[in-house]
Design a protein around this motif. Structure first.
Motif, short mmCIF file in Angstrom:
data_model
loop_
_atom_site.label_atom_id
_atom_site.label_comp_id
_atom_site.label_asym_id
_atom_site.label_seq_id
_atom_site.Cartn_x
_atom_site.Cartn_y
_atom_site.Cartn_z
N GLU A 1 2.87 -1.91 -11.57
CA GLU A 1 2.02 -1.21 -10.60
C GLU A 1 2.61 0.16 -10.23
O GLU A 1 1.88 1.12 -10.02
CB GLU A 1 1.79 -2.06 -9.37
CG GLU A 1 0.91 -3.27 -9.65
CD GLU A 1 0.61 -4.10 -8.42
OE1 GLU A 1 1.27 -3.93 -7.36
OE2 GLU A 1 -0.31 -4.94 -8.51
N THR A 2 3.95 0.25 -10.17
CA THR A 2 4.58 1.55 -9.93
C THR A 2 4.22 2.51 -11.04
O THR A 2 3.81 3.65 -10.78
CB THR A 2 6.12 1.40 -9.82
OG1 THR A 2 6.43 0.58 -8.69
CG2 THR A 2 6.80 2.75 -9.68
N SER A 53 0.62 3.75 -10.75
CA SER A 53 0.42 4.74 -9.68
C SER A 53 1.12 6.05 -9.99
O SER A 53 0.59 7.13 -9.70
CB SER A 53 0.91 4.17 -8.34
OG SER A 53 0.06 3.11 -7.93
N ASP A 71 0.84 -1.21 0.00
CA ASP A 71 0.00 0.00 0.00
C ASP A 71 0.87 1.25 0.00
O ASP A 71 0.59 2.21 -0.73
CB ASP A 71 -0.94 0.01 1.20
CG ASP A 71 -2.04 -1.03 1.09
OD1 ASP A 71 -2.31 -1.52 -0.03
OD2 ASP A 71 -2.65 -1.36 2.14
N HIS A 79 2.14 2.13 -3.48
CA HIS A 79 1.18 2.85 -4.33
C HIS A 79 1.14 4.34 -3.98
O HIS A 79 1.14 5.20 -4.87
CB HIS A 79 -0.22 2.23 -4.20
CG HIS A 79 -0.35 0.91 -4.88
ND1 HIS A 79 -0.45 0.78 -6.25
CD2 HIS A 79 -0.40 -0.35 -4.36
CE1 HIS A 79 -0.56 -0.51 -6.56
NE2 HIS A 79 -0.54 -1.20 -5.43
N ARG A 80 1.13 4.64 -2.68
CA ARG A 80 1.10 6.04 -2.25
C ARG A 80 2.37 6.78 -2.66
O ARG A 80 2.32 7.90 -3.17
CB ARG A 80 0.92 6.13 -0.73
CG ARG A 80 -0.47 5.75 -0.23
CD ARG A 80 -0.66 6.09 1.25
NE ARG A 80 0.38 5.53 2.11
CZ ARG A 80 0.31 4.31 2.66
NH1 ARG A 80 -0.73 3.52 2.43
NH2 ARG A 80 1.30 3.87 3.44
#
Length: 161
Positions: free
Chosen positions: A53-54, A57, A20, A23-24
């Motif tokens: 995924e990086t 985001s 998590d 992602h932030r």
């Protein structure tokens, strides 16, 4: 850019997802890139899950809609091979984002630095290249000619959301 913080475990290393926090942090890095005017027209991204995924985001944080060029070879590539992959990006690309893995991304950033860039960025990058680290370079030339000490480090930032 080095991928953001990933989970410690997954079915395989290649399939480890972002945590998590990752992602932030990636979204914050994307917002920072957009705030300094970075707008890529090409993205070279390792095909590993955490780098994909990086990128997603980072793109969300920056407001970009660019589809990445996923490359399985970038997952295990060393810095020299990564430069070779960058040399293959389309000639008309004016701004390229590369999302990969350490230690390659840290070594690559050090290799590309021509020593004429922002002294604070050079010092920050030299001390650490943690997850969500972004090195922004200027390069005036054909991608096919990119080489060691061929780009100026303009900025360095670590995304923390």
């Amino acid at each position: 850019m080095r991928h953001s913080k990933a989970e410690q475990h997954g079915p395989t290393d290649f399939e480890r997802p972002l945590a998590d926090r990752g992602h932030r942090d990636a979204a914050e890095a994307g917002a920072w890139l957009a705030s300094i005017g970075v707008e890529p027209d090409h993205a070279l991204v390792s095909a590993a899950l955490r780098t994909q995924e990086t990128w997603a985001s980072v793109s969300d944080g920056a407001g970009w809609t660019l589809e990445p060029d996923l490359d399985r070879g970038l997952y295990a590539a060393g810095p020299e091979t990564t430069i070779d992959l960058v040399r293959l990006v389309p000639e008309d690309a004016t701004c390229v984002v590369v999302v990969g893995h350490n230690p390659t991304m840290a070594y690559l950033a050090q290799m590309l630095d021509d020593g004429t860039g922002d002294p604070d960025a050079v010092a920050a990058m030299a001390t650490d290249f943690p997850t969500s680290a972004v090195a922004v370079f200027s390069y005036d030339g054909d991608w096919s000619s990119l080489g060691v000490a061929g780009a100026r480090l303009d900025a360095f930032h670590v995304g923390r959301g």
